[in-house]
Design an enzyme around this catalytic site. Structure first.
Site, PDB file in Angstrom:
ATOM      1  N   CYS A  85       0.828  -1.203   0.000  1.00 17.42           N
ATOM      2  CA  CYS A  85       0.000   0.000   0.000  1.00 17.42           C
ATOM      3  C   CYS A  85       0.867   1.260   0.000  1.00 17.42           C
ATOM      4  CB  CYS A  85      -0.988  -0.037   1.158  1.00 17.42           C
ATOM      5  SG  CYS A  85      -2.382   1.102   0.956  1.00 17.42           S
ATOM      6  N   HIS A 205      -3.274  -4.908   1.642  1.00 19.35           N
ATOM      7  CA  HIS A 205      -2.697  -5.150   2.970  1.00 19.35           C
ATOM      8  C   HIS A 205      -2.741  -6.638   3.342  1.00 19.35           C
ATOM      9  CE1 HIS A 205      -2.395  -0.938   4.468  1.00 19.35           C
ATOM     10  NE2 HIS A 205      -3.412  -0.726   3.648  1.00 19.35           N
ATOM     11  N   GLU A 207      -0.983  -8.059   5.525  1.00 17.84           N
ATOM     12  CA  GLU A 207      -0.728  -8.178   6.966  1.00 17.84           C
ATOM     13  C   GLU A 207      -1.998  -8.060   7.799  1.00 17.84           C
ATOM     14  OE1 GLU A 207      -0.739  -3.763   6.229  1.00 17.84           O
ATOM     15  OE2 GLU A 207      -0.182  -5.577   5.132  1.00 17.84           O
TER      16      GLU A 207
END
Length: 229
Positions: A85, A205, A207
């Site tokens: 990102c 994202h 994560e």
């Protein structure tokens, strides 16, 4: 070969804690240890680096204040970086829709990217992604797009490896379909994950999911091949 790899996470702003948590959970033949990077000395200890999502201009400003901007540019020349990102914006060669005054970039990957390409925070969305090279690649990966940038163009350069597209946004999965009049099979805005040499870029994202396959991919495909035998 080394028994472990040190994966740095640029920890100046953004979702660095989530990346650290994700790295702890992956299984790999070589142990992946995380290191929060805040100084040039921290960076020098790393075999690879993750630049997290957050606010790209803020991360760049803090990196400059910490004396990290030029060491990061040097790092891109020899070691793998994964930008997610906001990190993807920093890793790019050209950025569109930058804030007044411009945007510091690392020029690690030869592509053009646009900030907030799908809209604001309220236009965040999720999408099932088929990703080439992931473990169990027949199982889709959930891409979480929050104020996500979009890739506008891929560029070639004689001194850089070719860019390989590893994931595209499915047709029909955008937050404001009425605003997209020409999103067809070949539209570069559908590209959401690419690899160039040992650098990795995702506009979403990974994560923020419980799925560690992208972190395992970065270690296995981008970092481990560069380790000393």
């Amino acid at each position: 070969m080394q028994s472990k790899v040190v994966i740095g996470i640029l920890a100046l702003q953004g979702a660095f804690a989530e990346h650290e948590c994700a790295l702890r959970k992956i299984s790999s033949p070589i142990k992946a240890c995380s290191l929060l990077v805040r100084t040039p000395d921290d960076l020098a200890k790393c075999d690879g680096l993750i630049i997290p999502g957050g606010e790209s201009t803020t991360i760049a400003l803090l990196a400059k204040l910490a004396g990290l901007l030029e060491p990061l540019r040097e790092f891109t020349e020899t070691k793998p970086i994964w930008g997610t990102c906001a990190g993807a914006i920093l890793l790019a060669q050209i950025v569109e829709n930058s804030k007044q005054g411009g945007q510091e970039l690392l020029n690690g990957m030869t592509l053009t990217i646009a900030r907030n390409g799908w809209g604001s925070q309220v236009d965040s969305f999720e999408a099932p992604l088929t990703v080439e090279g992931l473990q169990n690649s027949q199982t889709t990966f959930t891409g979480i797009f929050i104020r996500a940038p979009v890739i506008k163009a891929l560029h070639s350069a004689p001194d850089r490896p070719p860019i390989r597209v590893i994931a595209r946004l499915p047709l029909g999965v955008v937050p404001k379909p009425e605003a997209i009049t020409s999103l067809d099979e070949d539209d570069p805005r559908r590209i959401v994950a690419v690899q160039q040499g040992n650098h990795l870029l995702t506009t979403f994202h990974p994560e923020l999911t419980k799925d560690g396959r992208f972190h395992e991919y970065f270690v296995r495909v981008c970092v481990v091949p560069l380790l000393s035998p």
